[in-house]
Design a protein around this motif. Structure first.
Motif, PDB file in Angstrom:
ATOM      1  N   ASP A  92      42.797  54.767  37.362  1.00  0.00           N
ATOM      2  CA  ASP A  92      42.119  53.838  38.269  1.00  0.00           C
ATOM      3  C   ASP A  92      40.609  54.057  38.229  1.00  0.00           C
ATOM      4  O   ASP A  92      40.126  55.200  38.199  1.00  0.00           O
ATOM      5  CB  ASP A  92      42.616  54.030  39.706  1.00  0.00           C
ATOM      6  CG  ASP A  92      43.945  53.336  39.957  1.00  0.00           C
ATOM      7  OD1 ASP A  92      44.150  52.247  39.390  1.00  0.00           O
ATOM      8  OD2 ASP A  92      44.765  53.874  40.714  1.00  0.00           O
ATOM      9  N   LYS A 234      40.736  49.025  45.993  1.00  0.00           N
ATOM     10  CA  LYS A 234      41.030  49.176  44.567  1.00  0.00           C
ATOM     11  C   LYS A 234      41.682  47.885  44.091  1.00  0.00           C
ATOM     12  O   LYS A 234      42.148  47.073  44.909  1.00  0.00           O
ATOM     13  CB  LYS A 234      41.955  50.378  44.318  1.00  0.00           C
ATOM     14  CG  LYS A 234      43.314  50.299  44.996  1.00  0.00           C
ATOM     15  CD  LYS A 234      44.149  51.534  44.668  1.00  0.00           C
ATOM     16  CE  LYS A 234      45.517  51.453  45.321  1.00  0.00           C
ATOM     17  NZ  LYS A 234      46.359  52.617  44.982  1.00  0.00           N
ATOM     18  N   SER A 238      47.983  46.786  40.640  1.00  0.00           N
ATOM     19  CA  SER A 238      47.984  47.955  39.755  1.00  0.00           C
ATOM     20  C   SER A 238      49.399  48.486  39.533  1.00  0.00           C
ATOM     21  O   SER A 238      49.706  49.027  38.467  1.00  0.00           O
ATOM     22  CB  SER A 238      47.087  49.058  40.312  1.00  0.00           C
ATOM     23  OG  SER A 238      47.523  49.490  41.582  1.00  0.00           O
TER      24      SER A 238
END
Length: 293
Positions: A92, A234, A238
């Motif tokens: 990440d 974020k 993901s």
């Protein structure tokens, strides 16, 4: 709700001020301190230390006596995030809206910052002036078990091995019980140990935490689909990009929400058995399923 939100803000500031003060005074290379402070100062809900402080209050004990001990839990949690973000793990680039540690300091420095946070956590417990030696040993045992091979690290391994596989609901729950739930259990048990809670109450606290841990992870999975990068800090999606099995993938979005509500209901059933004023702990359970980041 306003009073509860203020409670969260007050306890969050208490924990963050203590962590920053501790690290700022640490006798360590400046580059290491900078990288540790970078991740500790990045923000976050601080739900783990807040849970421990709330347990102390539930038993009418002074939470200020264990601020350093609950910061130890957040140190371990932050170390796990630094390592989780590494290219060899989740790869990440952002965490809590900021570039991840390895993007700023490099991989080696990020690994060492995580290592240092992990080991400093035990110093924070042993240096506490209010806990008895027996309580310190109990807390260290609980923290090391929650963070280690049978807990968080074991859950992370199972999570990595589960990528690109179709996991069952039981397998997924086992991963998150270890990866997320064990550290939440550690938090409430730390507060319970410091408060001198009975064995029965410690058992109820542990079960309460186990189920809010599963609910917490389900909400994370839901936010990975429905949230925004600005809110969760974020990139969304993901989990899908990393070919992970999630609760929405297994149960659908509505089914995942129902599963989350089920676990919150079970957690509150255990909480209601505790001989104490557990209103804040119930509010934390409600907060977990209503948060947007």
């Amino acid at each position: 709700m306003i009073a509860f939100e203020q409670y969260l803000r007050d306890k969050k500031k208490l924990v963050e001020d203590k962590m920053i003060s501790y690290l700022s005074q640490l006798d360590a290379p400046s580059t290491l301190k900078d990288s540790m402070l970078y991740s500790i100062s990045a923000g976050g809900k601080r739900i783990r230390p807040i849970l421990a402080l709330a347990v102390m209050e539930s038993f009418q004990k002074d939470p200020l006596q264990i601020v350093d001990a609950v910061c130890a839990i957040e140190f371990v949690h932050t170390y796990s995030l630094i390592h989780d973000d590494l290219p060899s793990m989740d790869n990440d680039d952002y965490r809590r809206g900021k570039p991840t540690s390895h993007k700023v300091f490099g991989e080696a420095q990020a690994i060492l910052a995580g290592d240092a946070l992990l080991t400093e956590s035990f110093t924070m417990i042993t240096n506490n002036a209010f806990l008895s030696p027996e309580q310190k040993v109990q807390m260290i045992a609980v923290l090391s078990q929650a963070a280690g091979a049978a807990g968080m690290v074991g859950g992370q391994i199972e999570d990595l091995e589960g990528e690109d596989r179709n996991l069952t609901l039981n397998e997924l729950e086992s991963i998150h019980e270890k990866k997320t739930g064990k550290m939440l259990e550690c938090s409430v048990l730390t507060g319970g140990i410091a408060a001198g809670a009975s064995d029965d109450d410690l058992k109820y606290l542990k079960n309460y935490a186990r189920h809010i841990g599963i609910a917490f992870q389900i909400q994370d999975d839901i936010l990975d689909i429905t949230g925004s990068q600005d809110e969760i800090g974020k990139p969304v999606g993901s989990d899908e990009a990393n070919l992970k099995t999630t609760y929405p993938k297994l149960l659908g979005l509505d089914g995942a929400k129902k599963e989350m509500e089920k676990h919150i209901h079970i957690s509150l059933e255990h909480l209601n058995k505790i001989n104490g004023n557990t209103g804040i702990l119930a509010s934390i359970a409600d907060y977990i399923i209503k948060r947007n980041h």
